[in-house]
Write a protein that holds these residues in place. Sequence first.
Motif, PDB file in Angstrom:
ATOM      1  N   LYS A  80      18.754 -15.040 -38.587  1.00 49.58           N
ATOM      2  CA  LYS A  80      18.020 -15.600 -39.729  1.00 49.58           C
ATOM      3  C   LYS A  80      16.577 -15.943 -39.350  1.00 49.58           C
ATOM      4  O   LYS A  80      15.651 -15.706 -40.122  1.00 49.58           O
ATOM      5  N   ALA A  81      16.379 -16.469 -38.147  1.00 56.09           N
ATOM      6  CA  ALA A  81      15.033 -16.820 -37.689  1.00 56.09           C
ATOM      7  C   ALA A  81      14.168 -15.575 -37.524  1.00 56.09           C
ATOM      8  O   ALA A  81      12.959 -15.621 -37.745  1.00 56.09           O
ATOM      9  N   GLY A  82      14.790 -14.485 -37.114  1.00 53.81           N
ATOM     10  CA  GLY A  82      14.088 -13.222 -37.019  1.00 53.81           C
ATOM     11  C   GLY A  82      13.089 -13.077 -35.891  1.00 53.81           C
ATOM     12  O   GLY A  82      12.326 -12.118 -35.867  1.00 53.81           O
ATOM     13  N   SER A  83      13.075 -14.007 -34.963  1.00 52.48           N
ATOM     14  CA  SER A  83      12.144 -13.876 -33.841  1.00 52.48           C
ATOM     15  C   SER A  83      12.714 -14.545 -32.601  1.00 52.48           C
ATOM     16  O   SER A  83      13.640 -15.342 -32.683  1.00 52.48           O
ATOM     17  N   GLY A  84      12.103 -14.211 -31.478  1.00 51.67           N
ATOM     18  CA  GLY A  84      12.546 -14.789 -30.214  1.00 51.67           C
ATOM     19  C   GLY A  84      13.783 -14.099 -29.681  1.00 51.67           C
ATOM     20  O   GLY A  84      14.362 -13.231 -30.315  1.00 51.67           O
ATOM     21  N   SER A  85      14.173 -14.508 -28.502  1.00 53.06           N
ATOM     22  CA  SER A  85      15.377 -13.933 -27.886  1.00 53.06           C
ATOM     23  C   SER A  85      16.571 -14.838 -28.131  1.00 53.06           C
ATOM     24  O   SER A  85      16.424 -16.038 -28.359  1.00 53.06           O
ATOM     25  N   PHE A  86      17.744 -14.232 -28.082  1.00 49.31           N
ATOM     26  CA  PHE A  86      18.956 -15.027 -28.220  1.00 49.31           C
ATOM     27  C   PHE A  86      19.118 -15.936 -27.002  1.00 49.31           C
ATOM     28  O   PHE A  86      19.633 -17.046 -27.120  1.00 49.31           O
ATOM     29  N   ALA A  87      18.640 -15.480 -25.856  1.00 48.11           N
ATOM     30  CA  ALA A  87      18.678 -16.322 -24.652  1.00 48.11           C
ATOM     31  C   ALA A  87      17.917 -17.621 -24.889  1.00 48.11           C
ATOM     32  O   ALA A  87      18.386 -18.702 -24.511  1.00 48.11           O
ATOM     33  N   ASP A  88      16.762 -17.535 -25.543  1.00 49.70           N
ATOM     34  CA  ASP A  88      15.992 -18.743 -25.855  1.00 49.70           C
ATOM     35  C   ASP A  88      16.753 -19.659 -26.809  1.00 49.70           C
ATOM     36  O   ASP A  88      16.726 -20.880 -26.668  1.00 49.70           O
ATOM     37  N   ARG A  89      17.427 -19.077 -27.798  1.00 47.46           N
ATOM     38  CA  ARG A  89      18.203 -19.875 -28.747  1.00 47.46           C
ATOM     39  C   ARG A  89      19.329 -20.601 -28.013  1.00 47.46           C
ATOM     40  O   ARG A  89      19.575 -21.782 -28.255  1.00 47.46           O
ATOM     41  N   LEU A  90      20.026 -19.895 -27.127  1.00 47.20           N
ATOM     42  CA  LEU A  90      21.132 -20.522 -26.392  1.00 47.20           C
ATOM     43  C   LEU A  90      20.634 -21.646 -25.496  1.00 47.20           C
ATOM     44  O   LEU A  90      21.213 -22.734 -25.484  1.00 47.20           O
ATOM     45  N   THR A  91      19.562 -21.400 -24.758  1.00 48.80           N
ATOM     46  CA  THR A  91      19.070 -22.428 -23.847  1.00 48.80           C
ATOM     47  C   THR A  91      18.474 -23.606 -24.610  1.00 48.80           C
ATOM     48  O   THR A  91      18.538 -24.742 -24.141  1.00 48.80           O
ATOM     49  N   GLY A  92      17.940 -23.340 -25.789  1.00 49.84           N
ATOM     50  CA  GLY A  92      17.405 -24.420 -26.612  1.00 49.84           C
ATOM     51  C   GLY A  92      18.474 -25.328 -27.182  1.00 49.84           C
ATOM     52  O   GLY A  92      18.200 -26.441 -27.629  1.00 49.84           O
ATOM     53  N   ASN A  93      19.701 -24.838 -27.177  1.00 50.10           N
ATOM     54  CA  ASN A  93      20.860 -25.606 -27.668  1.00 50.10           C
ATOM     55  C   ASN A  93      21.925 -25.686 -26.580  1.00 50.10           C
ATOM     56  O   ASN A  93      23.119 -25.664 -26.868  1.00 50.10           O
ATOM     57  N   SER A  94      21.488 -25.774 -25.332  1.00 54.20           N
ATOM     58  CA  SER A  94      22.405 -25.585 -24.201  1.00 54.20           C
ATOM     59  C   SER A  94      23.607 -26.523 -24.192  1.00 54.20           C
ATOM     60  O   SER A  94      24.722 -26.089 -23.920  1.00 54.20           O
ATOM     61  N   SER A  95      23.412 -27.783 -24.493  1.00 59.58           N
ATOM     62  CA  SER A  95      24.538 -28.721 -24.453  1.00 59.58           C
ATOM     63  C   SER A  95      25.585 -28.373 -25.513  1.00 59.58           C
ATOM     64  O   SER A  95      26.787 -28.308 -25.214  1.00 59.58           O
ATOM     65  N   ASP A  96      25.135 -28.125 -26.736  1.00 59.35           N
ATOM     66  CA  ASP A  96      26.065 -27.786 -27.815  1.00 59.35           C
ATOM     67  C   ASP A  96      26.748 -26.443 -27.569  1.00 59.35           C
ATOM     68  O   ASP A  96      27.949 -26.298 -27.812  1.00 59.35           O
ATOM     69  N   VAL A  97      25.979 -25.457 -27.102  1.00 56.51           N
ATOM     70  CA  VAL A  97      26.556 -24.137 -26.840  1.00 56.51           C
ATOM     71  C   VAL A  97      27.585 -24.220 -25.715  1.00 56.51           C
ATOM     72  O   VAL A  97      28.673 -23.642 -25.819  1.00 56.51           O
ATOM     73  N   ALA A  98      27.269 -24.944 -24.659  1.00 51.93           N
ATOM     74  CA  ALA A  98      28.219 -25.092 -23.552  1.00 51.93           C
ATOM     75  C   ALA A  98      29.508 -25.753 -24.033  1.00 51.93           C
ATOM     76  O   ALA A  98      30.611 -25.307 -23.693  1.00 51.93           O
ATOM     77  N   ASP A  99      29.374 -26.799 -24.841  1.00 51.88           N
ATOM     78  CA  ASP A  99      30.573 -27.454 -25.389  1.00 51.88           C
ATOM     79  C   ASP A  99      31.373 -26.501 -26.274  1.00 51.88           C
ATOM     80  O   ASP A  99      32.609 -26.495 -26.237  1.00 51.88           O
ATOM     81  N   ALA A 100      30.669 -25.697 -27.070  1.00 52.16           N
ATOM     82  CA  ALA A 100      31.356 -24.740 -27.938  1.00 52.16           C
ATOM     83  C   ALA A 100      32.142 -23.725 -27.110  1.00 52.16           C
ATOM     84  O   ALA A 100      33.321 -23.454 -27.386  1.00 52.16           O
ATOM     85  N   LEU A 101      31.499 -23.169 -26.087  1.00 50.65           N
ATOM     86  CA  LEU A 101      32.182 -22.185 -25.248  1.00 50.65           C
ATOM     87  C   LEU A 101      33.335 -22.818 -24.467  1.00 50.65           C
ATOM     88  O   LEU A 101      34.418 -22.230 -24.358  1.00 50.65           O
ATOM     89  N   LEU A 102      33.102 -23.996 -23.930  1.00 47.83           N
ATOM     90  CA  LEU A 102      34.167 -24.667 -23.179  1.00 47.83           C
ATOM     91  C   LEU A 102      35.304 -25.109 -24.083  1.00 47.83           C
ATOM     92  O   LEU A 102      36.423 -25.325 -23.610  1.00 47.83           O
ATOM     93  N   GLY A 103      35.045 -25.205 -25.380  1.00 44.50           N
ATOM     94  CA  GLY A 103      36.120 -25.498 -26.326  1.00 44.50           C
ATOM     95  C   GLY A 103      37.233 -24.459 -26.260  1.00 44.50           C
ATOM     96  O   GLY A 103      38.410 -24.778 -26.466  1.00 44.50           O
TER      97      GLY A 103
END
Length: 153
Positions: A80-103
């Motif tokens: 939806k944002a249409g720009s940047g890398s997905f790596a940047d999106r993941l690292t920008g939300n690192s705590s939430d993403v890590a919790d989601a994956l560890l779920g």
Amino acid sequence: MADTLQEILLAPDRRPAVVKDVENLVDAEVAGKSGVSGLAVKSGYGLIKKINSTFVSDAVDSMLDNFVARLEPYYAEHVKAGSGSFADRLTGNSSDVADALLGVTDDRAAGSRRDSVKKVYSKLRPQAKKHVEEALPRLGELIDKHAAAVNAG
């Protein structure tokens, strides 16, 4: 154009390459660990791979659908944002993403009938979040690579 991670990562013709890439990512992350805790991670990982050489790829394959489902909302935001890398999106939300994956692994451990598995997992879980957060740039790059390949084809 593929707009979802499910389309990108779980297509039957792409899945084996994704599983192999994730296994290589785990290998690289473990190899890069340092210090006393890194030595423990490397030793444990080496032992697991020595006992069962397909353990990591089997585990990745068996949990991939659930990992993709947990990452899908972040990927939708990225598209939806249409720009940047997905790596940047993941690292920008690192705590939430890590919790989601560890779920995914939290659910798996909670569903185990073996108390020993639950006990070991509960001891390892606090350190796992840090390791997952550290792996997010590589994971994002891996997903960006597969998305580019799918969308180019």
